[in-house]
Design a protein around this motif. Structure first.
Motif, mmCIF file in Angstrom:
data_model
loop_
_atom_site.group_PDB
_atom_site.id
_atom_site.type_symbol
_atom_site.label_atom_id
_atom_site.label_comp_id
_atom_site.label_asym_id
_atom_site.label_seq_id
_atom_site.Cartn_x
_atom_site.Cartn_y
_atom_site.Cartn_z
ATOM 1 N N GLY A 12 0.784 -1.233 -0.043
ATOM 2 C CA GLY A 12 0.097 -0.088 0.220
ATOM 3 C C GLY A 12 1.101 1.186 0.116
ATOM 4 O O GLY A 12 2.111 1.438 0.659
ATOM 5 N N SER A 13 0.555 2.208 -0.689
ATOM 6 C CA SER A 13 1.174 3.462 -0.801
ATOM 7 C C SER A 13 2.690 3.394 -1.257
ATOM 8 O O SER A 13 2.880 2.806 -2.348
ATOM 9 C CB SER A 13 0.984 4.262 0.549
ATOM 10 N N TYR A 75 -3.646 12.919 3.317
ATOM 11 C CA TYR A 75 -4.229 11.491 3.488
ATOM 12 C C TYR A 75 -5.648 11.340 3.635
ATOM 13 O O TYR A 75 -6.439 10.244 3.229
ATOM 14 C CB TYR A 75 -3.770 10.728 4.766
ATOM 15 N N ASP A 150 -9.097 9.554 -3.485
ATOM 16 C CA ASP A 150 -7.490 9.636 -2.960
ATOM 17 C C ASP A 150 -6.811 10.874 -3.620
ATOM 18 O O ASP A 150 -6.906 11.144 -5.035
ATOM 19 C CB ASP A 150 -6.558 8.358 -3.608
ATOM 20 N N HIS A 183 -7.079 9.038 0.567
ATOM 21 C CA HIS A 183 -5.921 8.039 0.628
ATOM 22 C C HIS A 183 -5.788 6.833 1.790
ATOM 23 O O HIS A 183 -5.525 5.908 1.733
ATOM 24 C CB HIS A 183 -4.260 8.800 0.579
ATOM 25 N N ASP A 184 -6.146 7.495 2.998
ATOM 26 C CA ASP A 184 -6.126 6.578 4.207
ATOM 27 C C ASP A 184 -7.131 5.561 4.218
ATOM 28 O O ASP A 184 -7.273 4.712 5.067
ATOM 29 C CB ASP A 184 -6.286 7.380 5.409
ATOM 30 N N PHE A 186 -7.551 3.140 2.271
ATOM 31 C CA PHE A 186 -7.023 1.638 2.203
ATOM 32 C C PHE A 186 -6.630 1.141 3.713
ATOM 33 O O PHE A 186 -6.507 -0.029 3.966
ATOM 34 C CB PHE A 186 -6.029 1.685 1.243
ATOM 35 N N LEU A 187 -6.724 1.898 4.570
ATOM 36 C CA LEU A 187 -6.295 1.469 5.951
ATOM 37 C C LEU A 187 -7.728 1.209 6.829
ATOM 38 O O LEU A 187 -7.763 0.691 7.839
ATOM 39 C CB LEU A 187 -5.352 2.321 6.761
ATOM 40 N N MET A 188 -8.693 2.133 6.364
ATOM 41 C CA MET A 188 -9.926 2.380 7.220
ATOM 42 C C MET A 188 -10.886 1.497 6.748
ATOM 43 O O MET A 188 -11.783 1.014 7.277
ATOM 44 C CB MET A 188 -10.241 3.710 7.010
ATOM 45 N N TYR A 190 -11.228 -1.378 5.709
ATOM 46 C CA TYR A 190 -10.537 -2.829 5.473
ATOM 47 C C TYR A 190 -11.801 -3.874 5.195
ATOM 48 O O TYR A 190 -11.125 -4.889 4.458
ATOM 49 C CB TYR A 190 -10.099 -3.384 6.826
#
Length: 201
Positions: A12-13, A75, A150, A183-184, A186-188, A190
C-alpha cells in the motif's frame, strides 16, 4: 535469504511503489502483484506535496510535527474531516477538535519517528520512477487497487496505468475502494479491501 520467487507482492502507498520497482528489476519475482493506493511513478501533484513536506522537514521549529499535520490533510479529504468534526469546539482546550486531532497526530509522530527516517520516506515518495517501458514485461498477474477519493495517488492516474497496461498485457485488473476518506481509506475501509484481496488470492 536466497528467496527467488514469491507468491504475491502486496503493498500500500509507498510499499506499492517499492513493489513496482522490485518487479521492474526482476520481472518474474512474483505470481501476483497487488499495488494498493499507489502508482508506478510520482505524479506532479504528489511531488508538489512532498516538496511542501521537504520545506517543513528542513525547518528548525517542530519539523516532524508540522510535516505530519500537512500530510494528514493529504491522506484525508475535506468531506472526511468535515463529517468527523463538524466544527465542534473544545471549550477546555479552547480550539477546534479538528485542530486538536491534527496536533495530536503531529506530536505522536514526533515521539516515534526520527527526522532522518521521515525525510527518507518523503524522498522515496518523491522519487517513484519505475521505468514505464518495462511495465508490460512484468509477468505477475496484476490487480491495481485505487481509492475513488484519493488525493495522494489519484484514482484517475491509477486507471490510466491500468488502461495502458491492458493494451499490452492480458492479466491485469482494476479495483476501486469507495470512500469519503481519501488515501487513508485503504487502512480504514478494511472490509472492502479484504473482500477485494480475498477474491484475488
Amino acid at each position: 535469504l536466497n528467496i527467488k520467487n514469491l507468491y504475491a507482492i502486496i503493498g500500500g502507498s509507498l510499499g506499492g511503489g517499492i513493489g513496482w520497482e522490485m518487479l521492474s528489476k526482476n520481472n518474474d519475482l512474483a505470481e501476483i502483484f497487488i499495488p494498493i493506493a499507489c502508482d508506478y511513478k510520482t505524479h506532479d501533484w504528489l511531488h508538489a506535496q512532498c516538496l511542501v513536506q521537504q520545506f517543513l522537514l528542513n525547518g528548525n521549529d517542530e519539523p516532524l510535527q508540522k510535516a505530519r499535520i500537512h500530510a494528514m490533510l493529504c491522506y484525508r479529504t475535506p468531506q472526511s474531516l468535515n463529517n468527523r468534526f463538524q466544527n465542534k469546539f473544545n471549550q477546555e482546550k479552547q480550539k477546534l477538535e479538528s485542530e486538536d486531532w491534527l496536533t495530536y497526530h503531529g506530536k505522536a509522530l514526533d515521539e516515534r519517528f526520527s527526522l532522518k527516517s521521515y525525510q527518507l520516506m518523503n524522498h522515496l515518495l518523491m522519487n517513484i520512477k519505475t521505468d514505464e517501458r518495462g511495465l508490460s514485461k512484468i509477468k505477475a498477474r496484476m490487480h491495481l487497487i485505487s481509492v475513488d477519493t484519493d488525493l495522494f495517488f489519484s484514482a484517475s492516474e491509477i486507471r490510466m496505468c491500468f488502461n495502458k497496461l491492458k493494451t499490452e498485457k492480458e492479466d491485469v485488473f482494476y479495483h476501486e475502494i469507495k470512500s469519503i476518506h481519501g488515501h487513508d481509506a485503504f487502512l480504514m475501509e478494511y472490509e472492502q479491501l479484504n473482500y477485494i484481496i480475498k477474491n484475488i488470492l
